[in-house]
Write a protein that holds these residues in place. Sequence first.
Motif, PDB file in Angstrom:
ATOM      1  N   ASP A  88     -29.106 -60.391   7.433  1.00  0.00           N
ATOM      2  CA  ASP A  88     -29.706 -59.586   6.373  1.00  0.00           C
ATOM      3  C   ASP A  88     -31.195 -59.872   6.178  1.00  0.00           C
ATOM      4  O   ASP A  88     -31.970 -58.976   5.846  1.00  0.00           O
ATOM      5  N   GLU A  89     -31.606 -61.110   6.360  1.00  0.00           N
ATOM      6  CA  GLU A  89     -32.991 -61.485   6.089  1.00  0.00           C
ATOM      7  C   GLU A  89     -33.780 -61.788   7.356  1.00  0.00           C
ATOM      8  O   GLU A  89     -34.929 -62.214   7.278  1.00  0.00           O
ATOM      9  N   ALA A  90     -33.168 -61.583   8.518  1.00  0.00           N
ATOM     10  CA  ALA A  90     -33.843 -61.903   9.777  1.00  0.00           C
ATOM     11  C   ALA A  90     -34.936 -60.895  10.094  1.00  0.00           C
ATOM     12  O   ALA A  90     -34.841 -59.710   9.736  1.00  0.00           O
ATOM     13  N   ALA A  91     -35.961 -61.352  10.791  1.00  0.00           N
ATOM     14  CA  ALA A  91     -37.071 -60.467  11.163  1.00  0.00           C
ATOM     15  C   ALA A  91     -36.643 -59.449  12.206  1.00  0.00           C
ATOM     16  O   ALA A  91     -37.207 -58.357  12.295  1.00  0.00           O
ATOM     17  N   GLY A  92     -35.659 -59.802  13.007  1.00  0.00           N
ATOM     18  CA  GLY A  92     -35.223 -58.893  14.060  1.00  0.00           C
ATOM     19  C   GLY A  92     -33.907 -59.332  14.659  1.00  0.00           C
ATOM     20  O   GLY A  92     -33.320 -60.343  14.243  1.00  0.00           O
ATOM     21  N   PRO A  93     -33.433 -58.615  15.662  1.00  0.00           N
ATOM     22  CA  PRO A  93     -32.120 -58.905  16.239  1.00  0.00           C
ATOM     23  C   PRO A  93     -32.039 -60.243  16.973  1.00  0.00           C
ATOM     24  O   PRO A  93     -30.974 -60.855  17.010  1.00  0.00           O
ATOM     25  N   ALA A  94     -33.136 -60.701  17.572  1.00  0.00           N
ATOM     26  CA  ALA A  94     -33.083 -61.985  18.275  1.00  0.00           C
ATOM     27  C   ALA A  94     -32.686 -63.091  17.307  1.00  0.00           C
ATOM     28  O   ALA A  94     -31.816 -63.920  17.601  1.00  0.00           O
ATOM     29  N   GLU A  95     -33.322 -63.091  16.141  1.00  0.00           N
ATOM     30  CA  GLU A  95     -33.020 -64.110  15.139  1.00  0.00           C
ATOM     31  C   GLU A  95     -31.692 -63.822  14.433  1.00  0.00           C
ATOM     32  O   GLU A  95     -30.847 -64.713  14.280  1.00  0.00           O
ATOM     33  N   ALA A 153     -34.659 -48.332  14.673  1.00  0.00           N
ATOM     34  CA  ALA A 153     -35.746 -47.451  14.238  1.00  0.00           C
ATOM     35  C   ALA A 153     -37.105 -48.122  14.389  1.00  0.00           C
ATOM     36  O   ALA A 153     -38.113 -47.447  14.654  1.00  0.00           O
ATOM     37  N   GLU A 154     -37.144 -49.452  14.223  1.00  0.00           N
ATOM     38  CA  GLU A 154     -38.404 -50.189  14.347  1.00  0.00           C
ATOM     39  C   GLU A 154     -38.730 -50.537  15.801  1.00  0.00           C
ATOM     40  O   GLU A 154     -39.761 -51.166  16.073  1.00  0.00           O
ATOM     41  N   GLY A 155     -37.868 -50.100  16.722  1.00  0.00           N
ATOM     42  CA  GLY A 155     -38.114 -50.343  18.136  1.00  0.00           C
ATOM     43  C   GLY A 155     -37.864 -51.776  18.582  1.00  0.00           C
ATOM     44  O   GLY A 155     -38.357 -52.203  19.623  1.00  0.00           O
ATOM     45  N   LYS A 156     -37.071 -52.520  17.812  1.00  0.00           N
ATOM     46  CA  LYS A 156     -36.829 -53.927  18.120  1.00  0.00           C
ATOM     47  C   LYS A 156     -35.620 -54.144  19.029  1.00  0.00           C
ATOM     48  O   LYS A 156     -35.381 -55.270  19.473  1.00  0.00           O
ATOM     49  N   MET A 157     -34.858 -53.084  19.280  1.00  0.00           N
ATOM     50  CA  MET A 157     -33.706 -53.188  20.171  1.00  0.00           C
ATOM     51  C   MET A 157     -33.355 -51.814  20.697  1.00  0.00           C
ATOM     52  O   MET A 157     -33.850 -50.799  20.193  1.00  0.00           O
ATOM     53  N   ALA A 158     -32.536 -51.774  21.721  1.00  0.00           N
ATOM     54  CA  ALA A 158     -32.137 -50.506  22.319  1.00  0.00           C
ATOM     55  C   ALA A 158     -31.287 -49.702  21.334  1.00  0.00           C
ATOM     56  O   ALA A 158     -30.602 -50.272  20.477  1.00  0.00           O
TER      57      ALA A 158
END
Length: 216
Positions: A88-95, A153-158
């Motif tokens: 919920d609070e992660a900057a992106g999917p990696a984290e 939507a932010e382009g951080k993952m496929a």
Amino acid sequence: MSDETAINRPKKGRREAARRATESTILTAAESVFAEAGFGGATMQLIADVAGLPKANLHYYFATKEELYRSVVNRIFLIWLRAADAMDEAAGPAEGIGAYIDAKMEISRHHPNGSKVWASEVMHGAPVIQDYLETTLTEWTRGRVAVIERWIAEGKMAPVNPEHLLYMLWATTQHYADFGHQIETLNGGKPLDDAQWEAAKASVKEIILRGIGVAI
């Protein structure tokens, strides 16, 4: 504060701690019995025997087998829900997804019986916990779908299907609990050691994150 209040407060604290410890003992024993025998095959007497307590103690804490069963299911479900907080609070999917995989794998390692109880219940059509699936699980899933859609939507993952990504995460991480015996057999008849667990978590994260287009 009166002297009497000061004296009684530590006693109440000790009683509450003892109560929580006994309840935890019962729930752990019940997880083991329900995982082995299922809801239909389990009895309050058997659970009491495994817990090392008189049957009357079980009925003091849990009036019926169904109440105890639902408490077992609720405990593993709450542990799973807390594991997703990192998303919920992660900057992106990696984290976020990486931390979720780590947490779910650790749950499979330390709470395998709870996972097995849940899996068995769902495979039998969720006769006792269907309301969990229709309410809490549905709401939780919608929230995580929204997070994944935002990352897309932010382009951080496929642009993958969020629901199917979640199903894959659940299936993969919970496999280590639900099929633990199979994994041990393929591991020479031994449970995974600390290094093997770390390697498993790293492999699962690499495979899934690379599969959704996330650099790691």
